[in-house]
Every structure is written in C-alpha cells, then in structure tokens.
Design a protein around this motif. Structure first.
Motif, PDB file in Angstrom:
ATOM      1  N   LEU A   1       8.072   8.898  11.286  1.00  0.00           N
ATOM      2  CA  LEU A   1       6.935   8.601  10.493  1.00  0.00           C
ATOM      3  C   LEU A   1       6.442   7.124  10.710  1.00  0.00           C
ATOM      4  O   LEU A   1       7.141   6.166  11.271  1.00  0.00           O
ATOM      5  N   ASP A   2       5.065   6.984  10.416  1.00  0.00           N
ATOM      6  CA  ASP A   2       4.496   5.714  10.768  1.00  0.00           C
ATOM      7  C   ASP A   2       5.011   4.855   9.256  1.00  0.00           C
ATOM      8  O   ASP A   2       5.611   5.162   8.465  1.00  0.00           O
ATOM      9  N   GLY A   3       4.691   3.440   9.451  1.00  0.00           N
ATOM     10  CA  GLY A   3       5.004   2.451   8.517  1.00  0.00           C
ATOM     11  C   GLY A   3       3.667   2.390   7.606  1.00  0.00           C
ATOM     12  O   GLY A   3       2.367   2.759   7.934  1.00  0.00           O
ATOM     13  N   PRO A   4       3.706   1.770   6.369  1.00  0.00           N
ATOM     14  CA  PRO A   4       4.972   1.289   5.867  1.00  0.00           C
ATOM     15  C   PRO A   4       6.082   2.601   5.533  1.00  0.00           C
ATOM     16  O   PRO A   4       5.415   3.463   4.744  1.00  0.00           O
TER      17      PRO A   4
ATOM     18  N   PHE B   1       1.948  18.863  -4.118  1.00  0.00           N
ATOM     19  CA  PHE B   1       1.881  17.137  -3.697  1.00  0.00           C
ATOM     20  C   PHE B   1       1.804  17.219  -2.247  1.00  0.00           C
ATOM     21  O   PHE B   1       2.071  16.115  -1.654  1.00  0.00           O
ATOM     22  N   GLY B   2       1.868  18.317  -1.206  1.00  0.00           N
ATOM     23  CA  GLY B   2       2.030  18.483   0.114  1.00  0.00           C
ATOM     24  C   GLY B   2       3.362  17.883   0.684  1.00  0.00           C
ATOM     25  O   GLY B   2       3.176  17.125   1.698  1.00  0.00           O
ATOM     26  N   VAL B   3       4.499  18.157   0.049  1.00  0.00           N
ATOM     27  CA  VAL B   3       5.725  17.438   0.336  1.00  0.00           C
ATOM     28  C   VAL B   3       6.262  18.209   1.704  1.00  0.00           C
ATOM     29  O   VAL B   3       5.983  19.512   1.549  1.00  0.00           O
ATOM     30  N   GLU B   4       6.655  17.502   2.786  1.00  0.00           N
ATOM     31  CA  GLU B   4       7.311  18.175   4.140  1.00  0.00           C
ATOM     32  C   GLU B   4       8.732  18.325   3.634  1.00  0.00           C
ATOM     33  O   GLU B   4       9.366  17.383   3.786  1.00  0.00           O
ATOM     34  N   ILE B   5       9.411  19.607   3.702  1.00  0.00           N
ATOM     35  CA  ILE B   5      10.526  20.012   3.361  1.00  0.00           C
ATOM     36  C   ILE B   5      11.048  20.458   4.855  1.00  0.00           C
ATOM     37  O   ILE B   5      10.812  21.375   5.341  1.00  0.00           O
TER      38      ILE B   5
ATOM     39  N   GLY C   1       0.872  -1.277  -0.133  1.00  0.00           N
ATOM     40  CA  GLY C   1       0.021   0.056  -0.071  1.00  0.00           C
ATOM     41  C   GLY C   1       0.705   1.231   0.149  1.00  0.00           C
ATOM     42  O   GLY C   1       2.135   1.236   0.092  1.00  0.00           O
ATOM     43  N   PRO C   2       0.270   2.411  -0.206  1.00  0.00           N
ATOM     44  CA  PRO C   2       1.035   3.525  -0.215  1.00  0.00           C
ATOM     45  C   PRO C   2       2.092   3.781   0.951  1.00  0.00           C
ATOM     46  O   PRO C   2       1.642   3.338   1.999  1.00  0.00           O
ATOM     47  N   VAL C   3       3.234   4.301   0.874  1.00  0.00           N
ATOM     48  CA  VAL C   3       4.358   4.362   1.728  1.00  0.00           C
ATOM     49  C   VAL C   3       4.418   5.670   2.347  1.00  0.00           C
ATOM     50  O   VAL C   3       4.012   6.689   1.553  1.00  0.00           O
ATOM     51  N   ASN C   4       4.910   5.813   3.404  1.00  0.00           N
ATOM     52  CA  ASN C   4       5.676   7.092   3.878  1.00  0.00           C
ATOM     53  C   ASN C   4       7.115   6.989   3.738  1.00  0.00           C
ATOM     54  O   ASN C   4       7.638   5.936   3.656  1.00  0.00           O
ATOM     55  N   ILE C   5       7.456   8.114   2.975  1.00  0.00           N
ATOM     56  CA  ILE C   5       8.934   8.229   2.391  1.00  0.00           C
ATOM     57  C   ILE C   5       9.862   9.196   3.286  1.00  0.00           C
ATOM     58  O   ILE C   5       9.393  10.415   3.347  1.00  0.00           O
ATOM     59  N   LEU C   6      10.767   8.898   3.773  1.00  0.00           N
ATOM     60  CA  LEU C   6      12.006   9.672   4.309  1.00  0.00           C
ATOM     61  C   LEU C   6      12.751   9.823   3.093  1.00  0.00           C
ATOM     62  O   LEU C   6      13.713   8.812   2.627  1.00  0.00           O
ATOM     63  N   HIS C   7      13.228  10.795   2.726  1.00  0.00           N
ATOM     64  CA  HIS C   7      14.105  11.360   1.463  1.00  0.00           C
ATOM     65  C   HIS C   7      14.926  12.235   1.716  1.00  0.00           C
ATOM     66  O   HIS C   7      14.931  13.312   2.314  1.00  0.00           O
ATOM     67  N   PHE C   8      16.461  11.782   1.788  1.00  0.00           N
ATOM     68  CA  PHE C   8      17.593  12.744   1.970  1.00  0.00           C
ATOM     69  C   PHE C   8      18.052  12.972   0.635  1.00  0.00           C
ATOM     70  O   PHE C   8      18.670  12.032  -0.184  1.00  0.00           O
TER      71      PHE C   8
ATOM     72  N   GLN D   1      13.916   6.746  13.589  1.00  0.00           N
ATOM     73  CA  GLN D   1      12.783   6.182  12.748  1.00  0.00           C
ATOM     74  C   GLN D   1      12.235   4.721  13.492  1.00  0.00           C
ATOM     75  O   GLN D   1      13.279   3.882  13.444  1.00  0.00           O
ATOM     76  N   THR D   2      11.409   4.524  13.974  1.00  0.00           N
ATOM     77  CA  THR D   2      10.943   3.264  14.593  1.00  0.00           C
ATOM     78  C   THR D   2       9.900   2.455  13.690  1.00  0.00           C
ATOM     79  O   THR D   2       9.498   1.337  14.004  1.00  0.00           O
ATOM     80  N   ALA D   3       9.379   2.750  12.462  1.00  0.00           N
ATOM     81  CA  ALA D   3       8.361   2.116  11.866  1.00  0.00           C
ATOM     82  C   ALA D   3       8.959   0.911  11.058  1.00  0.00           C
ATOM     83  O   ALA D   3      10.235   1.075  10.674  1.00  0.00           O
TER      84      ALA D   3
END
Length: 283
Positions: A195-198, A177-181, A118-125, A236-238
C-alpha cells in the motif's frame, strides 16, 4: 490539520499508549486489561527489545510509553480523549502506536490520523471485517469501526487480511465501501498488496489462528500464522502514520502466549515504522 511539504521530522519517534476500554465489546468484556498484559510481556526479562528487522526499541529506535489514557464508560468522551492525544503526537511529529482495548478504538485513532495526514490507506488484520452498520443496535460497536471510518471518508483504501467470518450483511458493506478482502483460502502473503502512504495498520489479534493467539474473546479457527502476518507487515514500505494492536483478552489467554505475541508485534511495528520513515504531505 494538514502539514506542508516543507515539514520534516528531526527524528522519527514512536509513542506507545494504552486504551483500556471494552465498553463496546459484544459477547463478553475483558479486552480493557489488554494494554497492561502486553506491557508486562514487553518489559519481561524473558525477552528483550530487539526486532526481527534488527533495531532495538528504546536503543536504536526512539520509543516512549505514554501510559494509559484516562478513558471512561462514555464513548463520545473517550473518542475525544483519543483524538486529542493523537493530535498532540502529530503536532510533535511522532507516530502513535496504540494498545487496545476493543476494536472500537480504531475509529477515533484513524479519524485523528486522517485529520493530520489526510485520508489513509489501511491494512487491517482480523478474523472479522468489523463492517456492521451497527451491531446489536450499537453503531460504535467493536464490530463496526470500519463502517464508521469508511462512511466518514477517512480511508482511501481498506485492505483486510485474515477475514473468515464474512456474512451477507458485511459482504454488502464491503461492496458498498469498496473494501478489498484477501481470502484466507489458499492464503499467501504475495496476495496482499503493498500500500501507498499514508499507511495505518490495525491488528486485531483474532486475525491470527487461535493456536497462536488463544487470548481473544472471539476465536475463529483457520487464521493466519505469526510468520504470515510478519511477512505481510515486512513487505509494506510506505510511511506509517499510526498503528494499533487490539482485542487481547488476558482472561482467555493460555500461559500468556497472546500477550507475548502482542509484545512482539509492538517491537516489529516500531521497527517497521522506523524503517519506512516519516510521512510528508502537500498543502
């Protein structure tokens, strides 16, 4: 394909694989050699397989290197190859850890992960938001993967860390897109949400300051330190359903230090995936 809540992994395993392609790079190519350089550093007798979290990959953590996928200069064909491989890992209950290659590969990686969980939460560096609608007429540019991911609905939440090149177009795209920077000015790891999983993690090595990671095609001063990146990761714990490390350009590296850093991030991501445990989804 979504898995039912009764699905449980017998053992969480990390599967490393390389994506030696830079056909969608701008400015100059060279990232296709990244996977080989990171592997060489990972296997070097200069270091070992221990992570800062404690466990050793391959000993305490189930870890397999699948080698490089047989990619070509055909993006559509390569995308399909990547999606098939991630789908196979999902079927096996394993977590993909991909080595780029340029950042364009993150689109099919996330697409396949989202198909599974399903749609994921993304942590992007990254130094760059990679949100261009297209770059130089190429909608699959390495400057565009997160635009493709967001417009396809694969991201529930996208948090970008290390950004310091936000132009007007990408600012508009981030708003769209509602991106959080998380801004680099006065940066602290505490500013980055848990962030939550996935959860999917994407690391462009130019998110780090060039003093720590010179081996990239688009160095940008004022980036993250290694310790800051590790602090953000550790909080990150998810459950993590996939990760990538991209944009190593060995031809621009100095003394192999960026490749060594890439190898360290392989160990730390593997340990984090193992620590956070498997992800289960409802039907």
């Amino acid at each position: 394909m979504h898995r039912g809540s009764d699905y449980k992994r017998r053992m969480l395993a990390i599967r490393l694989f390389g994506l030696p392609t830079d056909v969608n790079s701008s400015f100059e190519r060279g990232a296709a050699a990244g996977p080989a350089a990171i592997r060489a550093a990972l296997r070097s007798e200069r270091g070992n397989m221990a992570s800062e979290l404690g466990p050793e990959i391959g000993t305490d953590i189930a870890f397999t290197d699948d080698g490089d996928l047989p990619l070509t200069e055909d993006t559509a064909r390569d995308d399909a190859t990547i999606r098939r491989h991630v789908a196979m890992l999902c079927e096996d209950g394993d977590v993909p850890l991909a080595l780029g290659g340029d950042h364009a590969v993150t689109f099919p990686l996330v697409e396949a992960a989202a198909t599974c969980s399903g749609p994921v939460n993304i942590l992007h560096f990254d130094a760059h938001p990679d949100l261009y609608d297209d770059f130089a007429g190429n909608p699959r540019s390495h400057a565009s993967p997160f635009a493709r991911i967001c417009e396809a609905g694969h991201a529930r939440r996208l948090v970008q860390v290390g950004i310091r090149t936000l132009n007007a177009h990408c600012r508009e795209q981030a708003s769209r897109f509602g991106v959080e920077i998380i801004p680099m000015a006065d940066f602290t790891a505490d500013r980055v949400p848990v962030l939550d999983g996935p959860l999917y993690i994407s690391i462009d090595l130019d998110g780090l300051d060039p003093s720590a990671a010179p081996g990239v095609a688009h160095p940008e001063p004022g980036g993250l330190t290694v310790r800051e990146m590790l602090a953000v990761l550790r909080k990150q714990t998810a459950p993590i359903v996939g990760a990538d490390i991209v944009e190593l350009h060995p031809g621009r590296d100095i003394g192999g230090v960026t490749a060594i850093l890439g190898a360290k991030l392989v160990r730390e991501l593997a340990a984090l995936i193992d620590r956070n445990g498997p992800y289960s989804v409802d039907p």
